[in-house]
Design a protein around this motif. Structure first.
Motif, PDB file in Angstrom:
ATOM      1  N   SER A  89      40.229 -14.166   2.478  1.00 18.93           N
ATOM      2  CA  SER A  89      40.845 -12.752   2.423  1.00 18.93           C
ATOM      3  C   SER A  89      40.325 -11.891   3.746  1.00 18.93           C
ATOM      4  N   ALA A  90      38.992 -12.056   4.287  1.00 24.08           N
ATOM      5  CA  ALA A  90      38.568 -11.274   5.035  1.00 24.08           C
ATOM      6  C   ALA A  90      38.216 -12.076   6.581  1.00 24.08           C
ATOM      7  N   LYS A  91      39.268 -12.866   7.040  1.00 23.11           N
ATOM      8  CA  LYS A  91      38.830 -13.553   8.032  1.00 23.11           C
ATOM      9  C   LYS A  91      38.390 -12.723   9.135  1.00 23.11           C
ATOM     10  N   PRO A  92      37.515 -13.051  10.037  1.00 16.57           N
ATOM     11  CA  PRO A  92      36.688 -14.270  10.199  1.00 16.57           C
ATOM     12  C   PRO A  92      35.535 -14.445   9.193  1.00 16.57           C
ATOM     13  N   TYR A  93      35.448 -13.766   8.333  1.00 19.01           N
ATOM     14  CA  TYR A  93      34.171 -13.789   7.528  1.00 19.01           C
ATOM     15  C   TYR A  93      34.512 -14.746   6.300  1.00 19.01           C
ATOM     16  N   VAL A  94      33.560 -15.133   5.631  1.00 16.78           N
ATOM     17  CA  VAL A  94      33.610 -15.649   4.458  1.00 16.78           C
ATOM     18  C   VAL A  94      33.120 -14.963   3.276  1.00 16.78           C
ATOM     19  N   LEU A  95      33.574 -14.641   2.353  1.00 13.05           N
ATOM     20  CA  LEU A  95      33.214 -13.857   1.347  1.00 13.05           C
ATOM     21  C   LEU A  95      32.470 -14.861  -0.079  1.00 13.05           C
ATOM     22  N   PHE A  96      31.432 -14.143  -0.369  1.00 11.53           N
ATOM     23  CA  PHE A  96      31.027 -15.018  -1.734  1.00 11.53           C
ATOM     24  C   PHE A  96      30.988 -13.852  -2.852  1.00 11.53           C
ATOM     25  N   TYR A  97      31.630 -14.062  -3.625  1.00 11.74           N
ATOM     26  CA  TYR A  97      32.002 -13.278  -4.929  1.00 11.74           C
ATOM     27  C   TYR A  97      31.166 -13.563  -5.921  1.00 11.74           C
ATOM     28  N   THR A  98      30.210 -12.819  -6.063  1.00 10.85           N
ATOM     29  CA  THR A  98      28.791 -13.309  -6.714  1.00 10.85           C
ATOM     30  C   THR A  98      28.856 -12.423  -8.200  1.00 10.85           C
ATOM     31  N   THR A  99      28.943 -12.991  -9.403  1.00  9.17           N
ATOM     32  CA  THR A  99      29.056 -12.209 -10.547  1.00  9.17           C
ATOM     33  C   THR A  99      27.612 -12.844 -11.444  1.00  9.17           C
ATOM     34  N   LYS A 100      27.502 -11.713 -12.480  1.00 10.12           N
ATOM     35  CA  LYS A 100      26.375 -11.971 -13.463  1.00 10.12           C
ATOM     36  C   LYS A 100      26.839 -11.037 -14.797  1.00 10.12           C
ATOM     37  N   ARG A 101      26.896 -11.532 -15.712  1.00  8.39           N
ATOM     38  CA  ARG A 101      27.233 -10.880 -16.985  1.00  8.39           C
ATOM     39  C   ARG A 101      25.894 -10.259 -17.746  1.00  8.39           C
ATOM     40  N   VAL A 102      26.047  -8.995 -17.950  1.00  5.42           N
ATOM     41  CA  VAL A 102      24.701  -8.350 -18.404  1.00  5.42           C
ATOM     42  C   VAL A 102      25.256  -7.154 -19.543  1.00  5.42           C
ATOM     43  N   GLY A 103      24.489  -7.105 -20.488  1.00  3.88           N
ATOM     44  CA  GLY A 103      24.716  -6.083 -21.496  1.00  3.88           C
ATOM     45  C   GLY A 103      23.470  -5.281 -21.897  1.00  3.88           C
ATOM     46  N   GLY A 104      23.506  -4.358 -22.636  1.00  5.91           N
ATOM     47  CA  GLY A 104      22.199  -3.788 -22.779  1.00  5.91           C
ATOM     48  C   GLY A 104      22.592  -2.406 -23.949  1.00  5.91           C
ATOM     49  N   GLY A 105      21.477  -2.150 -24.599  1.00  2.61           N
ATOM     50  CA  GLY A 105      21.597  -1.015 -25.488  1.00  2.61           C
ATOM     51  C   GLY A 105      20.396  -0.832 -26.499  1.00  2.61           C
ATOM     52  N   VAL A 106      20.375   0.316 -27.144  1.00  6.61           N
ATOM     53  CA  VAL A 106      19.182   0.698 -28.001  1.00  6.61           C
ATOM     54  C   VAL A 106      19.351  -0.225 -29.259  1.00  6.61           C
ATOM     55  N   GLN A 107      18.341  -1.004 -29.535  1.00  2.62           N
ATOM     56  CA  GLN A 107      18.201  -1.685 -30.734  1.00  2.62           C
ATOM     57  C   GLN A 107      17.263  -1.071 -31.711  1.00  2.62           C
ATOM     58  N   ASN A 108      16.421  -0.269 -31.512  1.00  2.60           N
ATOM     59  CA  ASN A 108      15.558   0.372 -32.479  1.00  2.60           C
ATOM     60  C   ASN A 108      15.443   1.793 -32.039  1.00  2.60           C
ATOM     61  N   PHE A 109      16.350   2.745 -32.935  1.00  3.55           N
ATOM     62  CA  PHE A 109      16.302   4.099 -32.652  1.00  3.55           C
ATOM     63  C   PHE A 109      15.130   4.982 -32.577  1.00  3.55           C
TER      64      PHE A 109
END
Length: 422
Positions: A391-411
């Motif tokens: 997609s971006a020659k001459p560079y090599v791209l590294f599509y790095t993903t992480k799945r994260v969630g969050g929220g209040v558990q005790n109000f």
């Protein structure tokens, strides 16, 4: 508690000189403490001038602000050095043959796009971590390393409870009312007690991504630790994005921050909302007894949460609070006891989160609570990398993903300070 001033103005000392960057944490800590002593002396002079002339000298005020900024810079240097010291080497070694094979196969994929080794390993393991849309899990060492470094970059992650999940959503039941009980006579009938009320909280994981680029020459260089490079590229941006989401995220394609929930006056608190204490002055602390708001906030929290509680605010708010004293003339803000430790406010740890808002009318600029009980961070197992040399020659791209969630558990475990009249 009341904000008081001394009646005598000590001899004024020059502001701390600009020095070369310290080489050790001990030297950085010494510079920080030197700045704090200059800050106390200058602030005492400012308070003395206010008491004698009803206003502080412009020179004194300017010097105090310069020292305040210098303290922030010294603390930032300390934080950066502590973060660097906490980073263990990626190559920690492993007795697992499978881990070594995975590491070798992953390196081949990153450098040359050779997928054969990873396909064979993940096929043998019947891995569900590699989704149909492509990408491979990074070796266990890199995955663990990213998580540890995010804890340092994101203060809320470091304070909160973190759960690892293998599914897209974590559902957690929570008892909103305790078990009922009652007193009875020895021979009286025992009526059935009330049923415990449960609420189901859902914490979906959202995708967080980064796409660093590298040249072919960099990947061909055998001396380059590719895994370390990927980690260093993504950990800062992941940490920044997480830190913002955990504080103010709206829950749409990102975690929901604790400031995004319904906020109500603490006297009207109900489950599902976050209680707040108002300062009594829009956009500022009260002129008389400004620290009273902090005391009220501390004791708005139940004792079980209060003993594990921390203050959370940004540097500008902390700079304002540094000037507060108790009735005996002692500063409420205390510097860290040693390198790598946190400052404290009224005996409670103080965490700096730059994503907390500045002081303004109706702003929620201070949070206080037991975040380990109150906020939950959900990590889906595995950081995934997809190599893209096209997609971006001459560079090599590294599509790095992480799945994260969050929220209040005790109000009831988190309280806020609102800079408003009510």
């Amino acid at each position: 508690m009341r904000m008081e001033s001394t009646t005598t103005a000590p001899a004024m000392t020059p502001a701390p000189e600009t020095k070369a960057a310290p080489e050790t944490m001990t030297a950085a800590f010494d510079d920080f403490m030197e700045a704090f002593e200059a800050f106390k002396e200058t602030n005492d002079r400012r308070l003395g001038e206010i008491e004698q002339k009803l206003t502080a000298d412009v020179v004194t005020r300017d010097k105090l602000e310069r020292i305040n900024k210098a303290m922030d810079e010294h603390k930032r240097t300390l934080d950066q050095m502590a973060l660097k010291k906490a980073r263990p080497a990626l190559s920690r070694g492993s007795d697992s043959i499978e881990a070594a094979e995975h590491k070798q196969a992953f390196s081949a994929y990153i450098r040359r796009g050779d997928e054969a080794g990873l396909r064979e390993l993940e096929g043998k393991a019947m891995s569900v971590g590699s989704a149909a849309d492509g990408g491979y899990l990074v070796p266990a060492e890199t995955d663990t390393e990213i998580g540890r470094r995010l804890s340092a970059a994101s203060p809320i992650r470091a304070l909160a409870t973190v759960r690892q999940v293998s599914s897209a959503v974590l559902k957690k039941p929570f008892s909103t009312s305790g078990m009922a009980a009652g007193w009875v006579a020895e021979t009286a009938a025992r009526p059935q007690t009330g049923t415990v009320q449960l609420a189901e909280l859902a914490f979906p994981t959202m995708e967080l991504y980064a796409m660093p680029a590298a040249t072919a020459a960099l990947l061909d260089d055998a001396a380059v630790d590719v895994e370390s490079w990927i980690t260093s590229e993504v950990d800062v941006v992941f940490g920044e994005q997480e830190g913002t989401a955990f504080v103010s995220g709206d829950g749409v394609n990102k975690p929901k921050g604790f400031l995004s929930y319904t906020n109500v006056a603490d006297n009207d608190w109900a489950w599902g909302s976050i209680g707040y204490i108002a300062t009594g002055n829009a956009g500022a602390f009260k002129a008389a007894g400004p620290s009273d708001t902090l005391v009220d906030t501390i004791y708005a929290l139940k004792a079980g949460h209060r003993q594990n509680a921390s203050f959370v605010m940004n540097r500008k708010v902390q700079a304002e609070i540094r000037k507060f004293k108790d009735a005996d003339g002692n500063y409420l803000w205390r510097p860290p006891a040693g390198p790598g430790q946190q400052a404290s406010l009224m005996g409670f740890p103080l965490a700096e989160a730059e994503d907390m808002p500045d002081i303004a009318a109706n702003s929620f600029s201070i949070a206080f609570g037991d975040f380990r009980a109150g906020y939950l961070v959900v990590d889906r197992t595995g950081v995934r990398v997809l190599r893209d040399p096209y997609s971006a020659k001459p560079y090599v791209l590294f599509y790095t993903t992480k799945r994260v969630g969050g929220g209040v558990q005790n109000f009831e475990a988190i309280k806020l300070v609102k800079f408003a009249a009510s």
